[in-house]
Every structure is written in structure tokens, then in C-alpha cells.
Design an enzyme around this catalytic site. Sequence first.
Site, PDB file in Angstrom:
ATOM      1  NE  ARG A 233       3.404 -11.778   5.607  1.00 10.98           N
ATOM      2  CZ  ARG A 233       3.734 -10.697   4.881  1.00 10.98           C
ATOM      3  NH1 ARG A 233       3.571  -9.484   5.365  1.00 10.98           N
ATOM      4  NH2 ARG A 233       4.204 -10.848   3.646  1.00 10.98           N
ATOM      5  CD  GLU A 262      -3.510  -9.648   6.326  1.00 14.71           C
ATOM      6  OE1 GLU A 262      -2.661  -9.585   7.218  1.00 14.71           O
ATOM      7  OE2 GLU A 262      -3.286  -9.386   5.145  1.00 14.71           O
ATOM      8  CG  HIS A 280      -1.155  -6.655   4.501  1.00 14.80           C
ATOM      9  ND1 HIS A 280      -1.031  -7.995   4.766  1.00 14.80           N
ATOM     10  CD2 HIS A 280       0.103  -6.217   4.231  1.00 14.80           C
ATOM     11  CE1 HIS A 280       0.244  -8.361   4.637  1.00 14.80           C
ATOM     12  NE2 HIS A 280       0.948  -7.287   4.313  1.00 14.80           N
TER      13      HIS A 280
HETATM   14  C1  GLV Z   1       3.911  -7.201   2.531  1.00 12.40           C
HETATM   15  O1  GLV Z   1       3.373  -7.537   3.541  1.00 12.40           O
HETATM   16  C2  GLV Z   1       5.100  -7.773   2.028  1.00 12.40           C
HETATM   17  O2  GLV Z   1       5.560  -8.797   2.568  1.00 12.40           O
HETATM   18  O3  GLV Z   1       5.639  -7.235   1.063  1.00 12.40           O
END
Ligand code: GLV
Length: 325
Positions: A233, A262, A280
Site C-alpha cells: 500500500r 492514489e 496498482h
Molecule cells: C490489492 O491491492 C489488494 O489488496 O487486493
Amino acid sequence: MEVAVTAALPGSALDRLAARAQVRVRRERTRLDPVALADFVGEADAAITLLADPVTGDVLASCPKLRIVANYAVGVDNIDLEAARARGVWVTNTPDVLTEATADLAWTLILGITRRVLEGDAMMREGCFEGWRPDLLLGTGLQGKTLGIIGYGRIGRAVARRGIAFGMEIATLARPGRTRTDPPARLLPLEELLAASDVLSLHCPLTPGTRHLLDEAHLRLLPRGAFVINTARGPVIDEAALARTLADGHLAGAALDVYENEPEVHPGLLRRNDVLLMPHAGSATVETRSAMADLAVANVEAVLVGKEPPTPVVRGKAPGSKGRE
Ligand code: GLV
Ligand code: GLV
């Protein structure tokens, strides 16, 4: 039964669900704020949410019929888990099915940044390749170097397994009660782990304890010439501090799949060719994204028929404990 789904999902899981419940799928791509999310979920019995959907306490309070929030992600930092617990709402995620895909992307980033794939690709497209030279585009070798992993859960361990195959030494955080790991890793306190990591890869969840875990002081504990990889993250790294430690040459490179704000990226990271950026996409394979949809739907179906969902994060009201129709 009504299920609100905040985006169309790959695969056929939602079609199957639609045979058993009334499914409402949001088609707009704009981001939902809490008010719009509460408005969209409304009177639904279940919600399937995306990782940027802000499932706050207010949202939960505004959706009184909601029995489950099935997050279409392994991370659940977008959800107020305490509020869900207090209200007896189940929260589920999509672990396991995305482990290998995310580890593959972490390794795509490790190899891409250490072997300068972006620069090589640009050189070819711009017609700048003039033939083989002994010193052309020298990257950094990985064999015998240390891969530091923060977050030695399913994904972190899958990244470690690949690291061992690439001939790297693996190190992770020492923790009370952690005497050995699978796969085996050196166990070091945070400061020593940072100082030992030629490549540092993040695989921890975002929690109050991991926010800005990599601040400037911690980034400067990495050896000069180290690489930082983040598929976890964004807010685990102080992005401005990362930009500074790259700009002054302390770090050799960073490869990021996730961002502090983001979808924005710190301007100091754009246009640097020692930074590799992905949007991402850790779990973004056809196979994985449909498996995630199957799992999110399986969680919803279980709760709606009063059964235990397969992958709970927060336990809701015990099945059958409340006579809702
Ligand atoms: C993606 O970032 C997830 O948490 O699945
Ligand atoms: C190890 O790095 C962990 O977070 O458990």
C-alpha cells in the site's frame, strides 16, 4: 436479496450471483466518496466493494440492511473494521487467490528496475541502440544479495521463494515468538533489516502502525545503492522522502505499484528513469481477477444464506442469530 457491486468484475461470478439475488452493478468509473457510496449501497443486503471505496462508519450506519461487505481485494484498509464489528457486519477479503500473481508482479518490478528495462526499451524505440558495447546499460546483479521483506505473510513468502530461486539471501523482521520461517529467512530487528537489504520489498498491510514505516530516516538506513519495491500500500512509504532519497543518489531505484495518494504520483518520482511505475496491478491477471470475483461472490452467497463465509476478516452476526427476511 439485493447485492450492490461498485464495479463490473471480470469473469462470470456476477452472472451466477444474479441468478440468486438482485444484483446492482455501478458502471461509472468516478471514485466514490462516502456519501455517494452510502447512496449507491442504499438498502442492499450485501455490498461488493473495491479497495478505494471508503467504507466508513457513516456509510455502514447509513446502510442498515447491510450484512456483509465483501472487499474485492486482500487489503481492507478502506474499511472501518471496528465500525463493522460494532454493527455486526461481516467483512471479507480475497486472500490466497492473488498471492502468486502479486508475487510475480513484485518480481517483475525487481527485475525491471535492477536490469533497467524501461531505459532499454526507450533506447530501442528512440533508435539510440548503436550496437553491443561492454558498458552499455549495466544493471545490478541479484545473486548473493539480500532481499529484505517487510510483511512475511502469504505474499511476502511467495516473493521470498522466488528470491531463493534467484540466488538471493532472504531477511525479514524478527518478531516475538518468531523463531523460524518458511521459507527460511534471517530474522532481524527493523533497523538491521533495513541496513542489510540490497532490495527491500513491502508486503505488509496498511495499518496505523505501518503508515510511513519507510520515512526518510528509515530510507536512509538502507545501504547506498539499494532498491525499494512496493506492491503493498502506498502510504507505507513517505513518497516525498522517497523522491528525496532517490534525487540525492542514496537509493539506486524504486519500483512502485501503489501510491501514497492514489491515483496521483509524487511529481518527484515521475520522469526519473530510476523509478518504475505500475498502476496498482499486482493481482491484474485474467485468471486472478476472475478468481477474486468468485471468492467475493462465494462470501456474499454464504452470508446471505446464513452460513460462514470462506474468508472472513471481521465476523458479523452469527449465522441465524437475527431473523431478517
Ligand atoms: C490489492 O491491492 C489488494 O489488496 O487486493
Ligand atoms: C514480517 O516482516 C512481518 O511483518 O511479519
